[in-house]
Design a protein around this motif. Structure first.
Motif, mmCIF file in Angstrom:
data_model
loop_
_atom_site.group_PDB
_atom_site.id
_atom_site.type_symbol
_atom_site.label_atom_id
_atom_site.label_comp_id
_atom_site.label_asym_id
_atom_site.label_seq_id
_atom_site.Cartn_x
_atom_site.Cartn_y
_atom_site.Cartn_z
ATOM 1 N N SER A 158 0.843 -1.193 0.000
ATOM 2 C CA SER A 158 0.000 0.000 0.000
ATOM 3 C C SER A 158 0.882 1.249 0.000
ATOM 4 N N ASP A 159 0.242 2.402 -0.195
ATOM 5 C CA ASP A 159 0.972 3.665 -0.228
ATOM 6 C C ASP A 159 1.585 4.013 1.123
ATOM 7 N N ARG A 160 1.170 3.327 2.179
ATOM 8 C CA ARG A 160 1.692 3.630 3.517
ATOM 9 C C ARG A 160 3.082 3.021 3.732
ATOM 10 N N ILE A 161 3.478 2.126 2.824
ATOM 11 C CA ILE A 161 4.800 1.505 2.922
ATOM 12 C C ILE A 161 5.731 2.185 1.935
ATOM 13 N N ARG A 162 6.803 2.760 2.452
ATOM 14 C CA ARG A 162 7.814 3.384 1.601
ATOM 15 C C ARG A 162 8.851 2.320 1.217
ATOM 16 N N HIS A 163 9.474 2.497 0.069
ATOM 17 C CA HIS A 163 10.504 1.531 -0.336
ATOM 18 C C HIS A 163 11.516 2.199 -1.243
ATOM 19 N N HIS A 278 7.730 1.820 7.093
ATOM 20 C CA HIS A 278 6.389 2.391 7.177
ATOM 21 C C HIS A 278 6.460 3.910 7.145
ATOM 22 N N GLU A 279 5.396 4.534 6.637
ATOM 23 C CA GLU A 279 5.374 5.986 6.504
ATOM 24 C C GLU A 279 5.523 6.699 7.852
#
Length: 329
Positions: A158-163, A278-279
């Motif tokens: 999801s968009d809440r996980i940065r990578h 996580h964001e």
């Protein structure tokens, strides 16, 4: 019960006991005595009207009530910690945080030795815990704060996980020296005619190499499915079986076992890996600093180069999160 009645420090103790499963170890993590930990637990039991943990030998086993709320407690503490960190300068040599990383075997072998070498000088109070979280659980573990950072293959999140991209690496083939079927080079026909070892933590399912071979109408004979690359390399050194793995992992393992390394005899997909977080910790100075250190140890020019810290001129700042639990004179 109103929030004003709650001492938030008690939840720091709750999370430490849950994580460590032991009062003594929880106290060591928080720099508190066991009586102080026990007193805090009693206060929280009285407040929440639940035993919270049941002693089984040396272990403190959480009750269903504790298990149901621990994710929310961790998330709230993480938000508070991030906000507190943002309000003061982060000094690596003063931190005493433990970071939980989700890594698979190759990630541990590649990253941990040079990373710990750097932390020994730059952040001697920082500690690392590793495990391999199932990919289906990774997003929820990052969101709850149970895992701080993860390194794994590209996957939908999801968009809440940065990578961020970390690795893009070619595959090679390891054989024993003097393999009777292989002379100066390894061609595709010879590769497919041999018995192979596949390394995987799963019981079933094809590897990236098998998927690529199948796409081309080809198939190799997997004679052994093993959990660990080191074990597989030992088997290779004693048999005529072949092992296909990422190039830098082969180099690392070959410092112990002197096998022969050949280029993979086919243009195949490369191993890709991303760093995930996580964001909620996007702007956490400690998390950001550790992410940068991980990137540095993977850069060829920085590999295994320790960071020398400057002598500290100021004493370590007190940890306000747990100070109120310390016995007062």
């Amino acid at each position: 019960m109103h929030l004003s009645q709650v001492d938030l420090n008690l939840f720091v103790v709750l999370e430490a006991i849950y994580r460590e499963g032991n009062l003594t170890r929880a106290g060591q993590q928080l720099n508190l005595t066991q009586p102080a930990i026990s007193h805090a637990l009693k206060r929280l039991r009285d407040l929440l009207q639940d035993p919270l943990f049941v002693r089984q030998g040396p272990h403190m086993v959480p009750t269903p009530f504790t298990r149901n709320m621990i994710d929310q407690v961790r998330r709230a503490l993480q938000i508070l910690e991030v906000n507190l960190s943002q309000s003061r300068n982060f000094v690596p040599e003063h931190t005493r945080r433990n970071f939980h990383l989700s890594l698979w075997e190759y990630g541990e072998a590649l990253i941990l030795p040079p990373l710990l070498l750097r932390l020994t000088d730059a952040a001697p109070g920082m500690s690392i815990t590793t495990s391999q979280v199932k990919r289906r659980d990774l997003e929820s573990e990052l969101a709850s704060g149970s895992v701080d950072l993860a390194i794994d293959i590209p996957m939908p999140m999801s968009d809440r996980i940065r990578h961020k991209w970390l690795l893009n690496e070619a595959f090679v083939v390891i054989t024993r020296k003097g393999h009777p079927a292989i002379k100066d080079k390894l061609d595709l026909d010879t590769y497919l005619a041999q018995r192979h070892i596949q390394v995987s933590s799963r019981r079933h399912g094809p590897s990236l190499i098998d998927v690529e071979l199948s796409r081309r109408g080809l198939r190799r004979q997997v004679f052994l499915r093993s959990q660990h690359n080191l074990t597989a390399c030992i088997v290779v050194s004693k048999t005529d079986m072949l092992l296909t793995l990422p190039e830098r992992h082969a180099q690392l393992l070959n410092t112990v076992l002197v096998n022969h390394v050949y280029p993979f005899p086919l243009e195949a997909p490369r191993l890709e890996a991303h760093l995930y977080w996580h964001e909620s910790v996007e702007n956490d100075p400690a998390s950001r600093w550790l992410r940068e250190e991980i990137e540095k140890v993977l850069a060829p020019e920085s590999r295994a180069t320790p960071v020398r810290r400057k002598p500290a001129n100021k004493p370590r700042q007190a940890n306000s999160t747990v100070d109120s639990l310390r016995p007062r004179a």
